[in-house]
Scaffold this motif. Structure first.
Motif, short mmCIF file in Angstrom:
data_model
loop_
_atom_site.label_atom_id
_atom_site.label_comp_id
_atom_site.label_asym_id
_atom_site.label_seq_id
_atom_site.Cartn_x
_atom_site.Cartn_y
_atom_site.Cartn_z
N LEU A 163 -54.58 78.69 -44.01
CA LEU A 163 -53.71 79.71 -44.59
C LEU A 163 -53.98 81.10 -44.00
N GLN A 164 -55.17 81.28 -43.43
CA GLN A 164 -55.42 82.53 -42.72
C GLN A 164 -54.54 82.63 -41.47
N ARG A 165 -54.36 81.50 -40.78
CA ARG A 165 -53.57 81.50 -39.55
C ARG A 165 -52.08 81.34 -39.82
N TRP A 166 -51.75 80.62 -40.90
CA TRP A 166 -50.35 80.38 -41.27
C TRP A 166 -50.15 80.72 -42.75
N PRO A 171 -49.33 76.63 -50.29
CA PRO A 171 -50.75 76.60 -50.69
C PRO A 171 -51.21 75.24 -51.19
N ALA A 172 -50.29 74.27 -51.25
CA ALA A 172 -50.67 72.94 -51.72
C ALA A 172 -51.47 72.16 -50.69
N ILE A 173 -51.58 72.65 -49.47
CA ILE A 173 -52.29 71.90 -48.43
C ILE A 173 -53.79 71.85 -48.73
N ARG A 174 -54.44 70.80 -48.21
CA ARG A 174 -55.89 70.65 -48.36
C ARG A 174 -56.61 70.83 -47.03
N TYR A 175 -55.94 70.47 -45.96
CA TYR A 175 -56.50 70.60 -44.61
C TYR A 175 -55.34 70.81 -43.63
#
Length: 574
Positions: A163-166, A171-175
């Motif tokens: 999330l820093q890069r994109w 925000p539901a992503i884990r990796y």
């Protein structure tokens, strides 16, 4: 009629004997024609429309190994595709570029049993892929290219670092995981460059668009657009490279009606894509392709494309081959998929500047889930005098290898030996291409005293062939672009007409340039290019008007670009 076309027809009238006739001027047919021609054979290529105007003009514009093919157990196809991808990065560096690809991951264990289920015969929909399944696939992907690696290995990162890069990603992503494949800027132009190269390297051969091979009794004839003349042609063998229309071509060329009842060989699926003008979405991609799963577990893609965003695709089974377009429900499907991964970026129909769709000519399959249909290719032989070799399946990435394979079968039939290969033969503007970002545009700017924008345009569109183009433009008025939105000039249009088999206005706008797909084309630019083409090709006013109407109809019917949009873009430019 352009001189080279009349010359080709005169040569056929004088001698209609050919070692091979290739039917279908998509990328596979062109690859077969090119390889056969280089073996010293006399070969004829015929395409009933424009070259690379069917499925070959409607790919996802990826040159890739096929990460998801691993799930289907197609390890040989992946290895071949990765080898061909790396070859194209070297042989066509002016059009094929590395593409960092990032996968958002939402679980850990999901999808581990997908490959096992496929191995045991399941053709159903797979489960969503989790971190472990993706890690396994990417590790194998890297392993295949371990010996001659030219692209970086994959890497994993946490949700926080992702999330820093994109920051626009859900925000539901884990990796997330990043690996590298490649993309092609102008596939239609690369296909044309293969033909241009062949004309230079093996001039005894003939390639004709807007032409058709027909059977009349026991004979074959060539029927040309806009003429009643039928030219007798006598092939020793036929290569059927008509893609989704392969079975129809088999029937049309059959000696007796019974032969037309042969079981179908092709199972088509329809893929649609959108070109989106959104600065917010383009920025959110941060130079990467986002490769993700929609809610139905079908793979979708988003990546930067010539200042726009390419989004796709659908994968829908079709019962019969026909000209297709992106339907409203497909458009909404793709837009909804984008909103799942970038929920805070507003995207709607008005952001779409172009859409396109084609039928993938896949091997016939009874799989319920289209993603399970093989993307491999093979050669199906139809007995006869002459026999037909049918190119079943295939994709853009593997065109060179597929062309070489069918060429080997033709050579075996003719009792001829292979003289050369194409694995190390640069394509078109990739020949003598100077290494280094921006170096070619700098050389063009310095040598021909042209502006930075025009130099960059020519380098991107033509690679090292830009030197030939600018040499042609010398002595002609070439300093005023036809539009404020594009650096294309009248002299450039004339060069395209004389060198690249242009017969219609649609050829120029849709395939020889990127004016349509990038959303640059407008009503004024169409009229400007039409004026140049009409003068060069000797079109009377009635023909010019018909050419304009044909283009407007094509844009609206098959690409989602309405007359109102073309007029509105003129006002935007004013």
């Amino acid at each position: 009629m352009p001189g080279f076309r009349e010359d080709a027809l005169c040569r056929i009238r004088q001698d209609g004997d050919f070692d091979a006739v290739v039917i279908g001027g998509g990328i596979n047919g062109i690859a077969a024609y090119r390889d056969l021609a280089l073996q010293g054979l006399r070969v004829l290529l015929v395409e009933r429309n424009d070259f690379s105007s069917g499925c070959s003009a409607a790919p996802s514009r990826m040159i890739h190994g096929g990460l998801r093919y691993l799930e289907n157990g197609e390890f040989g196809l992946v290895a071949e595709s990765l080898r061909e991808r790396d070859a194209l990065l070297t042989l066509a560096p002016h059009m094929v570029y590395p593409l960092p690809t990032t996968i958002p991951i939402f679980s850990v264990f999901s999808g581990l049993f997908n490959a096992a289920a496929t191995f045991f015969g399941s053709g159903g929909k797979p489960a969503s892929r989790g971190a472990l399944a993706i890690k396994a696939g990417l590790t194998l992907y890297d392993f295949v290219t371990r010996k001659n690696r030219i692209l970086p290995r994959h890497e994993f990162r946490s949700a926080g670092k992702t999330l820093q890069r994109w920051p626009g990603l859900t925000p539901a992503i884990r990796y997330s995981a990043t690996y590298y494949d490649a993309w092609i800027s102008q596939p239609e132009r690369l296909a044309l460059e293969l033909l241009v190269d062949t004309a230079a390297d093996a001039p005894q051969n003939i390639a004709l668009n807007y032409a058709e091979l027909i059977r009349t009794g026991d004979e074959y004839c060539l029927r040309m657009e806009e003429t009643e003349e039928l030219l007798p042609v006598r092939p020793r063998i036929i290569v059927n490279a008509t893609g989704a229309w392969i079975d129809e071509t088999i029937g049309a060329l059959a000696a007796v009606p019974a032969a037309k009842k042969e079981n179908p060989t092709v199972s088509g699926t329809k893929g649609s894509h959108l070109i989106i003008a959104s600065d917010a979405l383009l920025k959110a991609l941060n130079g990467h392709m986002i490769f993700f799963e929609n809610a139905d577990n079908r793979v979708c893609i988003l990546f930067p494309y010539l200042g726009r965003v390419l989004a796709g695709s659908t994968d829908i089974k079709v019962d019969r081959p026909e000209r297709v377009r992106c339907e409203p429900e497909e458009r909404d499907y793709i837009l909804d998929a984008i909103r799942q991964v970038f929920p805070d970026i507003a995207i709607d129909h008005s952001d779409i500047v172009f859409s396109f769709s084609g039928i993938r000519p896949l091997p016939r399959s009874d799989a319920a889930f289209t993603g399970k249909i093989s993307r491999s290719h093979f050669i199906h032989r139809v007995a006869g005098d002459p026999p037909q070799l049918c190119m079943i399946g295939g994709k853009w990435t593997t065109f060179r290898a597929f062309g070489e394979q069918v060429s080997d079968e033709v050579l075996a039939f003719l009792g001829r030996k292979r003289l050369t290969g194409t694995m190390n033969r640069p394509v078109g503007g990739g020949r003598n291409f100077p290494a280094g970002t921006g170096r070619l545009s700098n050389l063009l700017s310095e040598q021909f005293s042209i502006g930075r924008q025009r130099a960059e345009h020519l380098a991107l569109a033509y690679g090292s062939r830009a030197f030939e183009l600018l040499g042609f433009c010398r002595g002609r008025p070439d300093d005023v672009p036809l539009s404020d939105k594009s650096p294309i000039t009248a002299a450039e249009v004339i060069w395209l007409i004389r060198c690249e088999h242009v017969r219609h206005l649609t050829d120029l706008i849709l395939r020889r340039t990127t004016l349509a797909i990038t959303g640059v084309v407008n009503a004024d630019l169409i009229d400007a290019i039409l004026g140049v083409a009409a003068r060069e090709l000797g079109w009377p006013a009635t023909r010019a008007a018909a050419e304009r109407q044909r283009l407007i109809h094509e844009l609206e019917t098959f690409y989602g670009v309405t007359p109102a949009m073309l007029q509105h873009r003129c006002k935007e430019n004013a």
